[in-house]
Design an enzyme around this catalytic site. Structure first.
Site, PDB file in Angstrom:
ATOM      1  N   HIS A  82       0.834  -1.200   0.000  1.00 59.91           N
ATOM      2  CA  HIS A  82       0.000   0.000   0.000  1.00 59.91           C
ATOM      3  C   HIS A  82       0.876   1.259   0.000  1.00 59.91           C
ATOM      4  O   HIS A  82       2.105   1.182   0.032  1.00 59.91           O
ATOM      5  CB  HIS A  82      -0.919   0.018   1.219  1.00 59.91           C
ATOM      6  CG  HIS A  82      -0.165   0.016   2.517  1.00 59.91           C
ATOM      7  ND1 HIS A  82       0.376  -1.129   3.053  1.00 59.91           N
ATOM      8  CD2 HIS A  82       0.164   1.011   3.383  1.00 59.91           C
ATOM      9  CE1 HIS A  82       0.985  -0.837   4.188  1.00 59.91           C
ATOM     10  NE2 HIS A  82       0.883   0.464   4.413  1.00 59.91           N
ATOM     11  N   THR A 102       3.452   6.012  -3.115  1.00 59.09           N
ATOM     12  CA  THR A 102       4.666   6.128  -3.933  1.00 59.09           C
ATOM     13  C   THR A 102       5.766   5.157  -3.510  1.00 59.09           C
ATOM     14  O   THR A 102       5.839   4.731  -2.355  1.00 59.09           O
ATOM     15  CB  THR A 102       5.249   7.559  -3.846  1.00 59.09           C
ATOM     16  OG1 THR A 102       5.481   7.885  -2.463  1.00 59.09           O
ATOM     17  CG2 THR A 102       4.327   8.580  -4.481  1.00 59.09           C
ATOM     18  N   ARG A 103       6.613   4.823  -4.485  1.00 58.46           N
ATOM     19  CA  ARG A 103       7.845   4.069  -4.277  1.00 58.46           C
ATOM     20  C   ARG A 103       8.917   4.679  -5.183  1.00 58.46           C
ATOM     21  O   ARG A 103       8.602   5.311  -6.192  1.00 58.46           O
ATOM     22  CB  ARG A 103       7.689   2.593  -4.666  1.00 58.46           C
ATOM     23  CG  ARG A 103       6.695   1.796  -3.852  1.00 58.46           C
ATOM     24  CD  ARG A 103       7.160   1.583  -2.424  1.00 58.46           C
ATOM     25  NE  ARG A 103       6.325   0.602  -1.738  1.00 58.46           N
ATOM     26  CZ  ARG A 103       5.127   0.822  -1.239  1.00 58.46           C
ATOM     27  NH1 ARG A 103       4.590   2.034  -1.349  1.00 58.46           N
ATOM     28  NH2 ARG A 103       4.448  -0.125  -0.621  1.00 58.46           N
ATOM     29  N   LYS A 107       8.461  12.790   1.977  1.00 65.14           N
ATOM     30  CA  LYS A 107       8.535  11.461   2.581  1.00 65.14           C
ATOM     31  C   LYS A 107      10.007  11.096   2.807  1.00 65.14           C
ATOM     32  O   LYS A 107      10.785  11.035   1.856  1.00 65.14           O
ATOM     33  CB  LYS A 107       7.877  10.460   1.636  1.00 65.14           C
ATOM     34  CG  LYS A 107       7.831   9.007   2.097  1.00 65.14           C
ATOM     35  CD  LYS A 107       7.061   8.224   1.027  1.00 65.14           C
ATOM     36  CE  LYS A 107       6.946   6.752   1.329  1.00 65.14           C
ATOM     37  NZ  LYS A 107       6.144   6.073   0.278  1.00 65.14           N
ATOM     38  N   HIS A 130      15.388   2.801   6.511  1.00 69.31           N
ATOM     39  CA  HIS A 130      15.220   1.525   5.816  1.00 69.31           C
ATOM     40  C   HIS A 130      15.462   0.341   6.747  1.00 69.31           C
ATOM     41  O   HIS A 130      16.184  -0.606   6.425  1.00 69.31           O
ATOM     42  CB  HIS A 130      16.174   1.470   4.614  1.00 69.31           C
ATOM     43  CG  HIS A 130      15.851   0.397   3.624  1.00 69.31           C
ATOM     44  ND1 HIS A 130      14.602   0.237   3.065  1.00 69.31           N
ATOM     45  CD2 HIS A 130      16.624  -0.582   3.081  1.00 69.31           C
ATOM     46  CE1 HIS A 130      14.626  -0.782   2.228  1.00 69.31           C
ATOM     47  NE2 HIS A 130      15.835  -1.307   2.227  1.00 69.31           N
ATOM     48  N   CYS A 163       4.319   0.423   7.466  1.00 73.39           N
ATOM     49  CA  CYS A 163       4.438  -0.580   6.421  1.00 73.39           C
ATOM     50  C   CYS A 163       5.194  -1.758   7.026  1.00 73.39           C
ATOM     51  O   CYS A 163       5.898  -1.597   8.022  1.00 73.39           O
ATOM     52  CB  CYS A 163       5.215   0.017   5.240  1.00 73.39           C
ATOM     53  SG  CYS A 163       5.393  -1.075   3.822  1.00 73.39           S
ATOM     54  N   LYS A 220       9.035  -2.139  -6.891  1.00 72.66           N
ATOM     55  CA  LYS A 220       9.367  -1.666  -8.248  1.00 72.66           C
ATOM     56  C   LYS A 220       9.539  -2.814  -9.231  1.00 72.66           C
ATOM     57  O   LYS A 220       9.340  -2.648 -10.426  1.00 72.66           O
ATOM     58  CB  LYS A 220      10.629  -0.800  -8.211  1.00 72.66           C
ATOM     59  CG  LYS A 220      11.906  -1.571  -7.915  1.00 72.66           C
ATOM     60  CD  LYS A 220      13.140  -0.694  -7.839  1.00 72.66           C
ATOM     61  CE  LYS A 220      13.334  -0.068  -6.488  1.00 72.66           C
ATOM     62  NZ  LYS A 220      13.559  -1.035  -5.382  1.00 72.66           N
TER      63      LYS A 220
END
Length: 388
Positions: free
Chosen positions: A48, A51-52, A270, A274, A317, A350
């Site tokens: 969800h 953007t990526r 954003k 990571h 996420c 991606k």
């Protein structure tokens, strides 16, 4: 009740990988059902969000190679669905100039002839305003990288699958999988029988694989997805061609910090860490660790002076990590008609179209389009154990 339905293939998990696998199978004239435990669309997994980052900037050549065709497949879906899924912004990669990872990324881009610009401390701010380059850091811009519109992309893939005759069943939790020449998949609403099954269940992968006697070394972590308010509106706006960025290593952390220009929430950029803390996907909100946000606050204050150093919005996420952070794309070691796509480790979205193609090829018993040795289950060996 959808009892005793028969299909050529059942795909379990309607995130980006499962949706593209189902779409590819339907393209190959396979009668396919796509099962999802939650009502679609939902925000409970890993696919969800609006953007990526789309990029070829990797330390490994095999990812950069796969991305060539992936760009083409995203463009093909744009044409088929009639929607815009990608926006070129460029990707700024920053990191200690002499570090192994930063050097490897540069070499991968060069070897694969990816258009890139090398920036110096002298010209950095002419090209990238409102960002402070750390002393000793190098910086390159991967020109063709950009923003992928994730929610829109997932919806488009599912819609094209249905146009090809595919069946989506959401709000159906898989309760059992019985392997065999015909695999029986039981859900909260019925029973499906299929010649082949593809499991793309994200954080729930091992729970499903337990029914097949397999457990993979997967770790589920919760990521805080943070948005930071601009002090001067437009400073980091996608319409002003501000790029996506990755900081490979910083004073604050050895982990990547990455960001996307102000776009989905006007005036908010954003920027995320990571890495995250271990979480149960069914009790994700009980994981309240904010140590990553503390790291981000220090980083934003030091390197992005045009942002308020306190996140304005925090979403979440889930990442499903493998020990080496590479994907799992393989047939089940015991049942060749069960195919597994798992462990996308926070960087798989991606690749959705190419992963869908590869999972389809594995399911149909075809020779995969790419060398899958980095993604095979056997690399875990002693860590891969039977659940029975």
């Amino acid at each position: 009740m959808s009892t005793n339905q028969e299909f050529d293939c059942v795909v379990i998990g309607a995130g980006v990988q499962g949706s593209f696998a189902a779409y590819q199978l339907a393209k190959h004239k396979q009668k396919t059902a796509l099962l999802e435990q939650f009502v679609l669309p939902h925000t409970r997994g890993s696919s969800h969000g609006q953007t990526r980052i789309m990029r070829k900037a990797y330390a490994e050549d095999f990812y950069a190679n796969m991305m060539d065709e992936t760009y083409e497949l995203w463009a093909q879906l744009e044409r088929e669905a009639g929607v815009k899924l990608y926006r070129q912004t460029g990707l700024l990669v920053m990191g200690p100039e002499k570090s192994h990872y930063f050097e490897q990324v540069k070499k991968t881009l060069q070897r694969n002839r990816v258009p890139m610009v090398t920036l110096t401390s002298d010209n950095f701010n002419q090209h990238i305003p409102h960002v402070k380059l750390t002393e000793g850091d190098g910086a390159v811009v991967e020109v063709t990288a950009g923003v992928l519109y994730a929610d829109r992309a997932l919806k488009a893939a599912q819609a094209q699958f249905q146009k090809l005759g595919g069946v989506i069943r959401d709000n159906e939790m898989v309760t059992d999988i019985k392997p065999g020449p015909i695999v029986t998949v039981s859900t909260s609403a019925g029973v499906y029988r299929a010649k082949r099954v593809v499991i793309t269940a994200g954080p729930w992968a091992n729970r499903l694989l337990a029914h097949t006697g397999l457990q993979l070394p997967l770790e589920v972590v919760k990521i805080n997805v943070c948005y930071w308010k601009e002090k001067a509106p437009g400073s980091y706006d996608v319409r002003r061609r501000f790029p996506c960025f990755i900081s490979t290593e910083s004073q604050e952390s050895k982990e990547h910090i990455y960001g996307l220009p102000s776009n989905e929430y006007p005036g908010l950029m954003k920027i995320c860490y990571h890495a995250g803390s271990k979480a149960d996907p069914d009790q994700r909100d009980q994981q309240t660790d904010r140590s990553d946000i503390d790291i981000l606050q220090c980083y934003v204050k030091r390197c992005f002076p045009g942002l308020f150093p306190e996140p304005a919005v925090v979403e979440s996420c889930l990442y499903t990590l493998t020990p080496d952070r590479h994907f799992v794309l393989d047939c089940h070691p015991t049942y060749s008609n069960i195919v597994i796509g798992a462990g996308f480790s926070g960087h798989g979205f991606k690749f959705g179209p190419i992963i869908g193609k590869l999972l389809c090829e594995l399911s149909l018993g075809e020779v995969p389009s790419y060398d899958l040795s980095p993604f095979r289950i056997r690399r875990f060996q002693a860590n891969t154990k039977s659940a029975l």
